[in-house]
Design a protein around this motif. Sequence first.
Motif, PDB file in Angstrom:
ATOM      1  N   GLN A  53       0.822  -1.193   0.039  1.00 30.82           N
ATOM      2  CA  GLN A  53       0.152   0.121  -0.056  1.00 30.82           C
ATOM      3  C   GLN A  53       0.777   1.567   0.392  1.00 30.82           C
ATOM      4  O   GLN A  53       0.827   2.532  -0.724  1.00 30.82           O
ATOM      5  N   GLN A  70       2.523   1.598  -3.531  1.00 32.64           N
ATOM      6  CA  GLN A  70       2.143   2.256  -4.549  1.00 32.64           C
ATOM      7  C   GLN A  70       1.377   3.649  -4.148  1.00 32.64           C
ATOM      8  O   GLN A  70       1.668   5.110  -4.707  1.00 32.64           O
ATOM      9  N   SER A  71       1.047   3.896  -2.950  1.00 35.18           N
ATOM     10  CA  SER A  71       0.618   5.153  -2.827  1.00 35.18           C
ATOM     11  C   SER A  71       1.870   6.317  -2.968  1.00 35.18           C
ATOM     12  O   SER A  71       1.793   7.627  -3.469  1.00 35.18           O
ATOM     13  N   ASN A  87       2.207   6.854  -7.173  1.00 28.02           N
ATOM     14  CA  ASN A  87       0.962   8.019  -7.201  1.00 28.02           C
ATOM     15  C   ASN A  87       1.631   8.996  -7.566  1.00 28.02           C
ATOM     16  O   ASN A  87       1.439   9.728  -8.110  1.00 28.02           O
ATOM     17  N   LEU A  88       1.507   9.375  -6.061  1.00 25.10           N
ATOM     18  CA  LEU A  88       2.275  10.221  -5.405  1.00 25.10           C
ATOM     19  C   LEU A  88       3.502  11.193  -6.213  1.00 25.10           C
ATOM     20  O   LEU A  88       3.303  12.389  -6.798  1.00 25.10           O
TER      21      LEU A  88
END
Lengths: 341, 229
Positions: free
Chosen positions: B213, B216-217, B220-221
Amino acid sequence: MIQIRDLTKIYRGAAGEVVALDSVSLRVRKGEIYGIIGFSGAGKSTLIRCVNMLERPTEGSIIVNGQEMTTLYESQLRTMRQKIGMIFQHFNLLSSRTVFENVAFPLEISGVAKAEINKKVTNLLELVGLADKAQSYPSQLSGGQKQRVGIARALANDPIVLLCDEATSALDPATTSSILELLKDINRKLDLTILMITHEMKVISEICDSVAVIEGGKIIEEGLVIDVFTQPKHSTTRRFVQTIINTDVPDKIRERLLEKGQGQIIRLSFIGDNTAEPVVSSLVKHFDVDVNILYGNIDQIQDTPFGMLIIECIGAKANCDKAVAYLRKQGLRIEVLRSAE
Amino acid sequence: MRCYEVPNDVFTHLATLSPELIKATWETLYMTVVSVLFASLLGIPLGVILVVTDKGHIKESLKLNQILGSIVNVLRSFPFLILMLALGPFTRLVVGTTIGTTATIVPLTIAAAPFVARLVETSLKEVNWGVVEASLAMGASTWQIIRKVLLPEAMPSIILGTTITTITIIGYSTMAGVIGGGGLGDLAVRYGHMRFDYVVMVTTVIILVVIVQVIQSLGNLFAAKFNKN
């Protein structure tokens, strides 16, 4: 400034050969704006890409500023390309760079020092009217603003020639006009030779000095814009000209004109200063004829007015003939649509 | 099979095992980060070459393109477990041993590099050709176009690709237990599977979920930060 001789480009694909350009020759003089117009698929895109060798010609010669382009080595070609600016229909800006960085890009490529880059980019953004957008990204700009960035970028390395590939085709009419004005302005200020391709006659009429009409990979007509506009020879050219000015009398009106009356019907075309001469009243005064104006229009290309008038000359045949001879002497183009009875 | 009826038991058990859990977590992170790093070092240039040598691109070379493409395809066809074992001699050559966490990095890198190459290739192919053409028209060299146009323009996409790679490598790394590579997967197998210690199994899975998690975050950021569209 640009001299193209017998340029031929053949694409060889699985489906056989496609001749995109067929022995094209043309000459663009220094400081002029030269327009190439054609429908899509006519070969104009290939033609403009051959000038900076984005497309390799199959045959023929291209000379830019005295330099034969087709025989350059890769590194020589890169140096030469830095001196040939190009702008595109879809702007082709780097989305990851700010407006400032986009204009700085060609200067980075040619190895200009940082301080010099800053100075130049600032001046260029001033020139295209985007000084306040320096730190914006292309996605934050309108189409017209993007093309201004494209123009600033194309001018960064002080080009000797600017190539415009459908530069206004993705813009609305008002924005198109403002971009054309900017190009004209740059052309005058920097004495920059511009070669543009377009499918819009409006672009040609607004800023071009010379025009070539291309169809099926061949130049079918070429000359000064005013000449081509007023005396189009080829039917395709006529179609283009008619998209912005009506030089032909609509068939219905022509029929009606020819039915009525019995005088001599004459069509006069005039360009430039002639429009100020009182030729019609001279006819009446000097040749003992009556003149009936049946149809007319007047238009302007850049600063030259031109137009067409259909008149009916009523009187003795001899007098009418004399009147026509007089008109011819005035430098008008005369076409007798119907002789007097 | 043990039963845990009082929650307290669970915590005590976890507390006893916490050094192992922490060690395994670090091993997983170490394997993943180092492998992604090396895989990128190999995969990004490979992906770039695959793009620029493709038909009609700035350095067309169809032979080279086909050869590299085939190598990538062959490597990507190997099941990771088989690759890991097959690479044993090579691993020994590179790091001096075939067992342990460091030894696992070699097959992980070899497995991930072609994966990275394909992801980079896809990202670079998404770069608008018009921008490349404009750069050519400005007289940019191949290297300038790669460095100043292709890579920066594809950066958001490459970052997301790297995120996918990282998560995939975490998945692969759980197989490292086979060669004594350690890490969370190994722990889950040894305690959770072999000793029916479900607390450990669930805990390792939870830690993996959290790691995935977070990665992935972060991906994306960063991708959003680089995306100027």
